[in-house]
Motif scaffolding. Structure first.
Motif, PDB file in Angstrom:
ATOM      1  N   VAL A   1      40.076  18.906 -15.911  1.00 52.69           N
ATOM      2  CA  VAL A   1      40.673  20.242 -15.805  1.00 52.69           C
ATOM      3  C   VAL A   1      41.978  20.175 -15.019  1.00 52.69           C
ATOM      4  N   ALA A   2      41.979  19.402 -13.934  1.00 51.43           N
ATOM      5  CA  ALA A   2      43.182  19.284 -13.106  1.00 51.43           C
ATOM      6  C   ALA A   2      44.320  18.613 -13.871  1.00 51.43           C
ATOM      7  N   VAL A   3      43.999  17.579 -14.649  1.00 50.83           N
ATOM      8  CA  VAL A   3      45.029  16.899 -15.444  1.00 50.83           C
ATOM      9  C   VAL A   3      45.598  17.848 -16.498  1.00 50.83           C
ATOM     10  N   MET A   4      44.719  18.597 -17.153  1.00 54.68           N
ATOM     11  CA  MET A   4      45.176  19.558 -18.160  1.00 54.68           C
ATOM     12  C   MET A   4      46.108  20.587 -17.532  1.00 54.68           C
ATOM     13  N   ASP A   5      45.748  21.063 -16.370  1.00 59.60           N
ATOM     14  CA  ASP A   5      46.577  22.057 -15.690  1.00 59.60           C
ATOM     15  C   ASP A   5      47.931  21.470 -15.308  1.00 59.60           C
ATOM     16  N   ARG A   6      47.927  20.224 -14.857  1.00 62.82           N
ATOM     17  CA  ARG A   6      49.184  19.572 -14.479  1.00 62.82           C
ATOM     18  C   ARG A   6      50.093  19.386 -15.689  1.00 62.82           C
ATOM     19  N   LEU A   7      49.514  19.031 -16.827  1.00 58.30           N
ATOM     20  CA  LEU A   7      50.301  18.852 -18.040  1.00 58.30           C
ATOM     21  C   LEU A   7      50.940  20.162 -18.491  1.00 58.30           C
ATOM     22  N   ARG A   8      50.219  21.260 -18.323  1.00 61.18           N
ATOM     23  CA  ARG A   8      50.676  22.561 -18.823  1.00 61.18           C
ATOM     24  C   ARG A   8      51.600  23.268 -17.830  1.00 61.18           C
ATOM     25  N   ALA A   9      51.512  22.916 -16.563  1.00 64.52           N
ATOM     26  CA  ALA A   9      52.246  23.616 -15.514  1.00 64.52           C
ATOM     27  C   ALA A   9      53.741  23.291 -15.568  1.00 64.52           C
ATOM     28  N   PRO A  10      54.573  24.121 -14.951  1.00 62.41           N
ATOM     29  CA  PRO A  10      56.005  23.820 -14.866  1.00 62.41           C
ATOM     30  C   PRO A  10      56.238  22.439 -14.260  1.00 62.41           C
ATOM     31  N   GLY A  11      57.129  21.680 -14.882  1.00 63.43           N
ATOM     32  CA  GLY A  11      57.379  20.324 -14.432  1.00 63.43           C
ATOM     33  C   GLY A  11      56.449  19.306 -15.044  1.00 63.43           C
ATOM     34  N   GLY A  12      55.525  19.769 -15.904  1.00 64.96           N
ATOM     35  CA  GLY A  12      54.594  18.862 -16.560  1.00 64.96           C
ATOM     36  C   GLY A  12      55.156  18.344 -17.869  1.00 64.96           C
TER      37      GLY A  12
ATOM     38  N   LEU B   1      32.728   6.375 -29.764  1.00 67.81           N
ATOM     39  CA  LEU B   1      32.203   7.738 -29.691  1.00 67.81           C
ATOM     40  C   LEU B   1      32.581   8.384 -28.359  1.00 67.81           C
ATOM     41  N   THR B   2      32.498   7.616 -27.286  1.00 65.89           N
ATOM     42  CA  THR B   2      32.916   8.134 -25.980  1.00 65.89           C
ATOM     43  C   THR B   2      34.360   8.614 -26.026  1.00 65.89           C
ATOM     44  N   ASP B   3      35.212   7.806 -26.625  1.00 61.44           N
ATOM     45  CA  ASP B   3      36.635   8.137 -26.710  1.00 61.44           C
ATOM     46  C   ASP B   3      36.866   9.380 -27.570  1.00 61.44           C
ATOM     47  N   GLU B   4      36.176   9.457 -28.702  1.00 62.60           N
ATOM     48  CA  GLU B   4      36.383  10.594 -29.605  1.00 62.60           C
ATOM     49  C   GLU B   4      35.829  11.887 -29.007  1.00 62.60           C
ATOM     50  N   LEU B   5      34.718  11.808 -28.302  1.00 61.93           N
ATOM     51  CA  LEU B   5      34.198  12.996 -27.623  1.00 61.93           C
ATOM     52  C   LEU B   5      35.189  13.484 -26.566  1.00 61.93           C
ATOM     53  N   GLY B   6      35.845  12.540 -25.900  1.00 62.86           N
ATOM     54  CA  GLY B   6      36.871  12.915 -24.932  1.00 62.86           C
ATOM     55  C   GLY B   6      38.028  13.637 -25.589  1.00 62.86           C
ATOM     56  N   ASP B   7      38.430  13.169 -26.781  1.00 61.68           N
ATOM     57  CA  ASP B   7      39.517  13.837 -27.502  1.00 61.68           C
ATOM     58  C   ASP B   7      39.130  15.265 -27.885  1.00 61.68           C
ATOM     59  N   LEU B   8      37.863  15.446 -28.279  1.00 59.12           N
ATOM     60  CA  LEU B   8      37.412  16.791 -28.635  1.00 59.12           C
ATOM     61  C   LEU B   8      37.332  17.679 -27.394  1.00 59.12           C
ATOM     62  N   LEU B   9      36.882  17.107 -26.287  1.00 51.94           N
ATOM     63  CA  LEU B   9      36.853  17.852 -25.030  1.00 51.94           C
ATOM     64  C   LEU B   9      38.262  18.285 -24.629  1.00 51.94           C
ATOM     65  N   PHE B  10      39.229  17.417 -24.871  1.00 54.07           N
ATOM     66  CA  PHE B  10      40.617  17.754 -24.562  1.00 54.07           C
ATOM     67  C   PHE B  10      41.048  19.012 -25.303  1.00 54.07           C
ATOM     68  N   GLN B  11      40.603  19.168 -26.544  1.00 52.53           N
ATOM     69  CA  GLN B  11      40.951  20.364 -27.299  1.00 52.53           C
ATOM     70  C   GLN B  11      40.337  21.615 -26.668  1.00 52.53           C
ATOM     71  N   VAL B  12      39.120  21.506 -26.177  1.00 55.40           N
ATOM     72  CA  VAL B  12      38.486  22.639 -25.491  1.00 55.40           C
ATOM     73  C   VAL B  12      39.285  23.006 -24.243  1.00 55.40           C
ATOM     74  N   LEU B  13      39.619  22.000 -23.447  1.00 56.26           N
ATOM     75  CA  LEU B  13      40.394  22.247 -22.230  1.00 56.26           C
ATOM     76  C   LEU B  13      41.767  22.818 -22.560  1.00 56.26           C
ATOM     77  N   PHE B  14      42.376  22.299 -23.632  1.00 54.60           N
ATOM     78  CA  PHE B  14      43.715  22.723 -24.027  1.00 54.60           C
ATOM     79  C   PHE B  14      43.710  24.205 -24.416  1.00 54.60           C
ATOM     80  N   HIS B  15      42.786  24.596 -25.291  1.00 49.13           N
ATOM     81  CA  HIS B  15      42.732  25.989 -25.734  1.00 49.13           C
ATOM     82  C   HIS B  15      42.397  26.925 -24.569  1.00 49.13           C
ATOM     83  N   ALA B  16      41.522  26.482 -23.676  1.00 49.94           N
ATOM     84  CA  ALA B  16      41.193  27.314 -22.519  1.00 49.94           C
ATOM     85  C   ALA B  16      42.409  27.489 -21.616  1.00 49.94           C
ATOM     86  N   ARG B  17      43.200  26.420 -21.474  1.00 47.24           N
ATOM     87  CA  ARG B  17      44.397  26.511 -20.625  1.00 47.24           C
ATOM     88  C   ARG B  17      45.457  27.394 -21.273  1.00 47.24           C
ATOM     89  N   VAL B  18      45.603  27.309 -22.594  1.00 42.67           N
ATOM     90  CA  VAL B  18      46.522  28.198 -23.304  1.00 42.67           C
ATOM     91  C   VAL B  18      46.078  29.651 -23.124  1.00 42.67           C
TER      92      VAL B  18
END
Length: 256
Positions: free
Chosen positions: A123-134, A177-194
């Motif tokens: 969550v913190a990484v997602m927020d940093r990517l989306r925040a100003p200066g990210g 599978l671990t990697d692909e589940l992480g990619d799908l989780l990223f989409q959940v975090l991304f949409h929630a951050r948007v």
């Protein structure tokens, strides 16, 4: 002889929430040192009456030398830095090995990661990517531009699951599978951050998690309530019945 205690804590646990052994060591210490006394843990300790002294050296070798020298004459505690103090433990070992009778060095774990703690990092990484200066690309995305990726990542998860079913003991397919589940989780975090940026009706990842928890508790009364459902068929029927009740009660669309 006094000793040097390296206090290791989890950055995912609230600062100051320490084990009893950690607090005992802090109370008994002659000197408590930290790289930056403005970090969360030194500030929390100061609020509880523990004096924390900043150490000026930035290089691991210089910092290690000062810590070992301090531990010769007084009980010294080093408050681990959020970055994990790269190279410091090796530098301390080198310093102590040069001495005929060096101080005892102990690593004391003051707090442990809670289960699911790395989700907080995500969550913190997602927020940093989306925040100003990210990341400019991340900041430019919206639900519409991201929608195709949800289907793409879900399909890749489906394929990875198929590979695991075919060969459940193959570490490479399990890693995939671990990697692909992480990619799908990223989409959940991304949409929630948007969604958190919406001016009129924002929601965030905590709201998403809260909705999921409420739904799982509500639809599993045989676990979290007084209902009885023993067979798989009874559990499935109970889930569908509760889902239908929720759908009937909603006015803004069907239940998921």
């Amino acid at each position: 002889m006094p000793s040097l205690i390296l206090l290791a804590t989890s950055p995912r646990v609230p600062a100051g929430l320490l084990s009893r052994d950690a607090w005992r060591a802090l109370d008994a210490a002659d000197l408590v040192l930290a790289a930056d006394v403005e970090e969360d843990l030194p500030l929390a300790l100061a609020d509880d009456g523990v004096a924390v002294t900043p150490i000026g050296h930035e290089r691991a070798t210089e910092r290690a030398r000062m810590l070992v020298e301090s531990a010769w004459t007084q009980e010294t505690i080093w408050i681990g830095s959020p970055d994990g103090d790269p190279g410091l433990s090796d530098a301390i070992a080198t310093e102590v090995s040069r001495l005929d009778d060096g101080p005892e060095v102990e690593v004391l774990v003051g707090s442990w990661d809670v289960e699911g703690g790395r989700l907080l990092d995500a969550v913190a990484v997602m927020d940093r990517l989306r925040a100003p200066g990210g990341c400019a690309w991340v900041a430019a995305q919206d639900h519409a531009s991201l929608a195709p990726f949800v289907l793409e990542e879900a399909q890749e998860v489906h394929e990875a699951i198929g590979a695991v079913i075919a060969d459940p003991d193959d570490p490479s397919v399990r890693e995939e599978l671990t990697d692909e589940l992480g990619d799908l989780l990223f989409q959940v975090l991304f949409h929630a951050r948007v969604a958190a940026d919406h001016a009129q009706e924002p929601f965030d990842v905590d709201d998403v998690a809260a909705a999921l928890v409420d739904k799982l508790v509500r639809r599993n009364p045989h676990v979290f309530g007084d209902a009885t459902a023993e067979t798989l068929e009874e559990i499935e029927a109970q889930w569908q019945a509760i889902k239908a009740q929720e759908k009937a009660a909603r006015t803004d669309g069907p239940a998921a």
